[in-house]
Write a protein that holds these residues in place. Sequence first.
Motif, PDB file in Angstrom:
ATOM      1  N   UNK A 216       0.815  -1.219   0.000  1.00  0.00           N
ATOM      2  CA  UNK A 216       0.000   0.000   0.000  1.00  0.00           C
ATOM      3  C   UNK A 216       0.845   1.264   0.000  1.00  0.00           C
ATOM      4  N   UNK A 217       2.161   1.120   0.164  1.00  0.00           N
ATOM      5  CA  UNK A 217       3.058   2.266   0.133  1.00  0.00           C
ATOM      6  C   UNK A 217       3.139   3.037   1.432  1.00  0.00           C
ATOM      7  N   UNK A 218       2.376   2.634   2.424  1.00  0.00           N
ATOM      8  CA  UNK A 218       2.315   3.318   3.710  1.00  0.00           C
ATOM      9  C   UNK A 218       2.894   2.482   4.851  1.00  0.00           C
ATOM     10  N   UNK A 219       2.296   1.336   5.071  1.00  0.00           N
ATOM     11  CA  UNK A 219       2.586   0.574   6.276  1.00  0.00           C
ATOM     12  C   UNK A 219       3.994  -0.028   6.222  1.00  0.00           C
ATOM     13  N   UNK A 220       4.732   0.165   7.319  1.00  0.00           N
ATOM     14  CA  UNK A 220       6.099  -0.329   7.410  1.00  0.00           C
ATOM     15  C   UNK A 220       6.208  -1.267   8.607  1.00  0.00           C
ATOM     16  N   UNK A 221       6.726  -2.446   8.378  1.00  0.00           N
ATOM     17  CA  UNK A 221       6.905  -3.417   9.462  1.00  0.00           C
ATOM     18  C   UNK A 221       8.361  -3.865   9.525  1.00  0.00           C
ATOM     19  N   UNK A 222       8.733  -4.488  10.631  1.00  0.00           N
ATOM     20  CA  UNK A 222      10.074  -5.048  10.723  1.00  0.00           C
ATOM     21  C   UNK A 222      10.189  -6.235   9.771  1.00  0.00           C
ATOM     22  N   UNK A 223      11.357  -6.367   9.148  1.00  0.00           N
ATOM     23  CA  UNK A 223      11.556  -7.464   8.198  1.00  0.00           C
ATOM     24  C   UNK A 223      11.490  -8.807   8.891  1.00  0.00           C
ATOM     25  N   UNK A 224      12.030  -8.889  10.116  1.00  0.00           N
ATOM     26  CA  UNK A 224      12.038 -10.162  10.840  1.00  0.00           C
ATOM     27  C   UNK A 224      10.778 -10.387  11.667  1.00  0.00           C
ATOM     28  N   UNK A 225       9.855  -9.432  11.590  1.00  0.00           N
ATOM     29  CA  UNK A 225       8.558  -9.496  12.286  1.00  0.00           C
ATOM     30  C   UNK A 225       8.692  -9.502  13.815  1.00  0.00           C
ATOM     31  N   UNK A 226       9.805  -9.030  14.322  1.00  0.00           N
ATOM     32  CA  UNK A 226       9.937  -8.852  15.760  1.00  0.00           C
ATOM     33  C   UNK A 226       9.373  -7.488  16.147  1.00  0.00           C
ATOM     34  N   UNK A 227       9.023  -7.287  17.415  1.00  0.00           N
ATOM     35  CA  UNK A 227       8.345  -6.046  17.813  1.00  0.00           C
ATOM     36  C   UNK A 227       9.168  -4.791  17.587  1.00  0.00           C
ATOM     37  N   UNK A 228       8.452  -3.698  17.391  1.00  0.00           N
ATOM     38  CA  UNK A 228       9.046  -2.371  17.250  1.00  0.00           C
ATOM     39  C   UNK A 228       8.300  -1.409  18.164  1.00  0.00           C
ATOM     40  N   UNK A 229       9.030  -0.476  18.774  1.00  0.00           N
ATOM     41  CA  UNK A 229       8.421   0.513  19.674  1.00  0.00           C
ATOM     42  C   UNK A 229       8.645   1.919  19.136  1.00  0.00           C
ATOM     43  N   UNK A 230       7.742   2.826  19.481  1.00  0.00           N
ATOM     44  CA  UNK A 230       7.755   4.185  18.919  1.00  0.00           C
ATOM     45  C   UNK A 230       7.179   5.149  19.951  1.00  0.00           C
ATOM     46  N   UNK A 231       7.988   6.121  20.355  1.00  0.00           N
ATOM     47  CA  UNK A 231       7.540   7.183  21.253  1.00  0.00           C
ATOM     48  C   UNK A 231       7.950   8.519  20.650  1.00  0.00           C
ATOM     49  N   UNK A 232       7.122   9.562  20.898  1.00  0.00           N
ATOM     50  CA  UNK A 232       7.393  10.857  20.246  1.00  0.00           C
ATOM     51  C   UNK A 232       6.891  12.021  21.088  1.00  0.00           C
ATOM     52  N   UNK A 233       7.696  13.078  21.110  1.00  0.00           N
ATOM     53  CA  UNK A 233       7.292  14.359  21.673  1.00  0.00           C
ATOM     54  C   UNK A 233       7.609  15.474  20.672  1.00  0.00           C
ATOM     55  N   UNK A 234       6.792  16.500  20.699  1.00  0.00           N
ATOM     56  CA  UNK A 234       7.096  17.748  20.006  1.00  0.00           C
ATOM     57  C   UNK A 234       7.741  18.697  21.008  1.00  0.00           C
ATOM     58  N   UNK A 235       8.871  19.297  20.611  1.00  0.00           N
ATOM     59  CA  UNK A 235       9.592  20.198  21.510  1.00  0.00           C
ATOM     60  C   UNK A 235       9.943  21.493  20.786  1.00  0.00           C
ATOM     61  N   UNK A 236      10.336  22.493  21.563  1.00  0.00           N
ATOM     62  CA  UNK A 236      10.858  23.734  20.994  1.00  0.00           C
ATOM     63  C   UNK A 236      12.206  24.023  21.648  1.00  0.00           C
ATOM     64  N   UNK A 237      13.160  24.442  20.838  1.00  0.00           N
ATOM     65  CA  UNK A 237      14.477  24.835  21.324  1.00  0.00           C
ATOM     66  C   UNK A 237      14.368  26.230  21.931  1.00  0.00           C
ATOM     67  N   UNK A 238      14.944  26.387  23.112  1.00  0.00           N
ATOM     68  CA  UNK A 238      14.918  27.683  23.801  1.00  0.00           C
ATOM     69  C   UNK A 238      16.346  28.124  24.093  1.00  0.00           C
ATOM     70  N   UNK A 239      16.489  29.267  24.768  1.00  0.00           N
ATOM     71  CA  UNK A 239      17.814  29.748  25.160  1.00  0.00           C
ATOM     72  C   UNK A 239      18.428  28.896  26.260  1.00  0.00           C
ATOM     73  N   UNK A 240      17.608  28.091  26.943  1.00  0.00           N
ATOM     74  CA  UNK A 240      18.114  27.245  28.021  1.00  0.00           C
ATOM     75  C   UNK A 240      17.763  25.786  27.729  1.00  0.00           C
ATOM     76  N   UNK A 241      16.923  25.186  28.550  1.00  0.00           N
ATOM     77  CA  UNK A 241      16.528  23.795  28.346  1.00  0.00           C
ATOM     78  C   UNK A 241      15.430  23.700  27.286  1.00  0.00           C
ATOM     79  N   UNK A 242      15.392  22.597  26.544  1.00  0.00           N
ATOM     80  CA  UNK A 242      14.298  22.430  25.573  1.00  0.00           C
ATOM     81  C   UNK A 242      12.948  22.372  26.290  1.00  0.00           C
TER      82      UNK A 242
END
Length: 259
Positions: A216-242
């Motif tokens: 379908x051109x979209x879905x991506x899986x591991x070739x060996x079919x072992x589990x994959x994990x995915x975590x994500x945050x949106x951040x902004x760079x500042x003059x000090x800590x992100x």
Amino acid sequence: MIYLKTAEEIEKLAKACDLVSRTLGEVAKWVVPGVSTLKLDTIAREFILDNGGKPSCLGYHGFPGTLCIEVNEMVVHGFPSDYVLKEGDIVGTDCVAELDGFHGDSCYTFPVGEIDEKTAALLRVTKESLYKGIEAAKAGKRIGDISNAVQTYCEHHGYSVVREMCGHGIGKSMHEDPEVPNYGRRGIGPVLKPGMCIAIEPMINLGSKNIVVMRDGWQCRTKDRKPSAHFEHTIVITDSEPRILTTFNYIEESLAKRQ
């Protein structure tokens, strides 16, 4: 071209990120055995619309869902479906929402009921690597510093890092420059500057780093079919800590209430 956001734009982005975070908090209530991934997608779509936003992924280049659903070996861009979650599964829920012209982006990989120790460790390390990447996201450093922080932490624990998919800039568009890989060398890539808004999203595999893009051109899986994990945050760079604009607090509150 990298677009640095003004203070006003950052606050608009923060509101979109809060909507995404609250959406995933609502989804978290339903991640249990016996629930279909299509049900999770419907909950996310209705919550975003009810709160004045728009599901950014729905219809994007023909994508069929509000959430990218990533069950077990699915790395990214999985379709919501009639698949019913079962005990021992893991499911990533990657959500992007638009509010007042700006997009927020976050992902969380949930255990479904009790999962095996190896998979639980993968989830824990992947989530920890996200924060290692964020710690490296300071003004004056470079994108490669983020990438290297994620890679070295995950590989030290014996996991592999997906090469083909990466994080990205975000703002008025869902995907902006720069790309933010999860592997690389320190000191390379664009310089991090205050006002730069990026989505950092480790995609980490229990087995090989190799993936397969489905027909379908979209879905991506591991070739060996072992589990994959995915975590994500949106951040902004500042003059000090992100500054982390998304949060997992709503998710953690929902999960705590189920215990």
